[in-house]
Write a protein that holds these residues in place. Structure first.
Motif, PDB file in Angstrom:
ATOM      1  N   UNK A  35       8.505 -13.251  14.763  1.00  0.00           N
ATOM      2  CA  UNK A  35       9.791 -12.618  15.044  1.00  0.00           C
ATOM      3  C   UNK A  35      10.843 -13.171  14.102  1.00  0.00           C
ATOM      4  N   UNK A  36      11.461 -12.296  13.320  1.00  0.00           N
ATOM      5  CA  UNK A  36      12.462 -12.753  12.382  1.00  0.00           C
ATOM      6  C   UNK A  36      12.989 -11.645  11.501  1.00  0.00           C
ATOM      7  N   UNK A  37      13.307 -12.002  10.271  1.00  0.00           N
ATOM      8  CA  UNK A  37      13.974 -11.129   9.309  1.00  0.00           C
ATOM      9  C   UNK A  37      12.955 -10.406   8.435  1.00  0.00           C
ATOM     10  N   UNK A  38      13.414  -9.940   7.269  1.00  0.00           N
ATOM     11  CA  UNK A  38      12.505  -9.295   6.318  1.00  0.00           C
ATOM     12  C   UNK A  38      11.434 -10.261   5.830  1.00  0.00           C
ATOM     13  N   UNK A  39      11.719 -11.561   5.860  1.00  0.00           N
ATOM     14  CA  UNK A  39      10.686 -12.532   5.498  1.00  0.00           C
ATOM     15  C   UNK A  39       9.490 -12.418   6.435  1.00  0.00           C
ATOM     16  N   UNK A  40       9.747 -12.030   7.659  1.00  0.00           N
ATOM     17  CA  UNK A  40       8.683 -11.761   8.626  1.00  0.00           C
ATOM     18  C   UNK A  40       8.197 -10.328   8.480  1.00  0.00           C
ATOM     19  N   UNK A  41       9.137  -9.381   8.474  1.00  0.00           N
ATOM     20  CA  UNK A  41       8.801  -7.953   8.530  1.00  0.00           C
ATOM     21  C   UNK A  41       7.993  -7.476   7.335  1.00  0.00           C
ATOM     22  N   UNK A  42       8.365  -7.922   6.118  1.00  0.00           N
ATOM     23  CA  UNK A  42       7.725  -7.312   4.937  1.00  0.00           C
ATOM     24  C   UNK A  42       7.193  -8.293   3.895  1.00  0.00           C
ATOM     25  N   UNK A  43       7.365  -9.588   4.076  1.00  0.00           N
ATOM     26  CA  UNK A  43       6.948 -10.535   3.030  1.00  0.00           C
ATOM     27  C   UNK A  43       5.531 -11.072   3.184  1.00  0.00           C
ATOM     28  N   UNK A  44       4.825 -10.679   4.203  1.00  0.00           N
ATOM     29  CA  UNK A  44       3.390 -10.937   4.245  1.00  0.00           C
ATOM     30  C   UNK A  44       2.875 -12.141   4.986  1.00  0.00           C
ATOM     31  N   UNK A  45       3.729 -13.021   5.509  1.00  0.00           N
ATOM     32  CA  UNK A  45       3.142 -14.187   6.169  1.00  0.00           C
ATOM     33  C   UNK A  45       2.412 -13.846   7.466  1.00  0.00           C
ATOM     34  N   UNK A  46       2.863 -12.865   8.288  1.00  0.00           N
ATOM     35  CA  UNK A  46       2.065 -12.559   9.481  1.00  0.00           C
ATOM     36  C   UNK A  46       0.660 -12.041   9.140  1.00  0.00           C
ATOM     37  N   UNK A  47       0.579 -11.262   8.096  1.00  0.00           N
ATOM     38  CA  UNK A  47      -0.721 -10.743   7.675  1.00  0.00           C
ATOM     39  C   UNK A  47      -1.604 -11.863   7.133  1.00  0.00           C
ATOM     40  N   UNK A  48      -1.010 -12.771   6.353  1.00  0.00           N
ATOM     41  CA  UNK A  48      -1.766 -13.919   5.841  1.00  0.00           C
ATOM     42  C   UNK A  48      -2.235 -14.808   6.983  1.00  0.00           C
ATOM     43  N   UNK A  49      -1.380 -14.977   7.979  1.00  0.00           N
ATOM     44  CA  UNK A  49      -1.754 -15.764   9.152  1.00  0.00           C
ATOM     45  C   UNK A  49      -2.916 -15.107   9.889  1.00  0.00           C
ATOM     46  N   UNK A  50      -2.836 -13.787  10.095  1.00  0.00           N
ATOM     47  CA  UNK A  50      -3.923 -13.069  10.766  1.00  0.00           C
ATOM     48  C   UNK A  50      -5.228 -13.233   9.993  1.00  0.00           C
ATOM     49  N   UNK A  51      -5.183 -13.088   8.672  1.00  0.00           N
ATOM     50  CA  UNK A  51      -6.387 -13.231   7.848  1.00  0.00           C
ATOM     51  C   UNK A  51      -6.988 -14.623   7.982  1.00  0.00           C
ATOM     52  N   UNK A  52      -6.149 -15.647   7.944  1.00  0.00           N
ATOM     53  CA  UNK A  52      -6.645 -17.016   8.060  1.00  0.00           C
ATOM     54  C   UNK A  52      -7.248 -17.267   9.436  1.00  0.00           C
TER      55      UNK A  52
END
Length: 159
Positions: A42-59
């Motif tokens: 939950x956060x800003x564009x750094x959350x929404x579109x910069x890819x860390x949630x997807x990278x976290x899911x992959x890991x």
């Protein structure tokens, strides 16, 4: 892009597209025991579109296949005021086990006129409401790398 998460004495290093999860992180220990975990970012564009949630899911899928589900509830161009207003709909209603919070970069944007004190109070409000609604939910506060150049000039209060 590189992200660093600190949780107590444990640190998570997120490198999009790679993620390193330090030992001692409660939700990771639960996953290692075979527990399923739902994580809301939950956060800003750094959350929404910069890819860390997807990278976290992959890991997490690579380490504990099928045990973790990451939901991206970020809002591009948003700040902690928006975070409070949308908390029930985008976080609490999802009933997560873990919430990653990231609003400080946009709270420091000049046009939002959010003081350090207001930003801190907003984060305390968000965390308090999560803990009240979901007492067992683990909250991870995110700190992103500092901006440089033009983006930094729009964040005069960022220190």
């Amino acid at each position: 892009m590189r992200f660093l998460l600190r949780l107590g004495s444990a640190i998570l290093f997120l490198f999009a597209p790679a993620v390193t999860i330090a030992s001692g992180v409660k939700f990771a220990a639960g996953l290692a025991r075979g527990e399923c975990k739902h994580i809301v970012c939950y956060g800003t564009s750094l959350t929404a579109i910069c890819g860390y949630p997807e990278a976290l899911q992959d890991e997490l899928d690579g380490r504990w296949p099928g045990k973790a589900r990451v939901t991206n509830s970020g809002g591009s161009g948003q700040n902690s005021r928006w975070g409070i207003e949308n908390l029930d709909k985008l976080v609490i209603s999802n009933r997560p086990d873990v919430v990653f919070l990231e609003f400080s970069m946009n709270d420091s944007v000049d046009r939002f006129k959010i003081s350090l004190e207001e930003s801190e109070q907003n984060m305390r409000t968000i965390i308090g409401r999560i803990r009240e609604a979901l007492p067992k939910c683990e909250v991870v506060l995110m700190t992103m790398n500092a901006y440089t150049g033009e983006l930094a000039s729009k964040r005069a209060d960022l220190s």
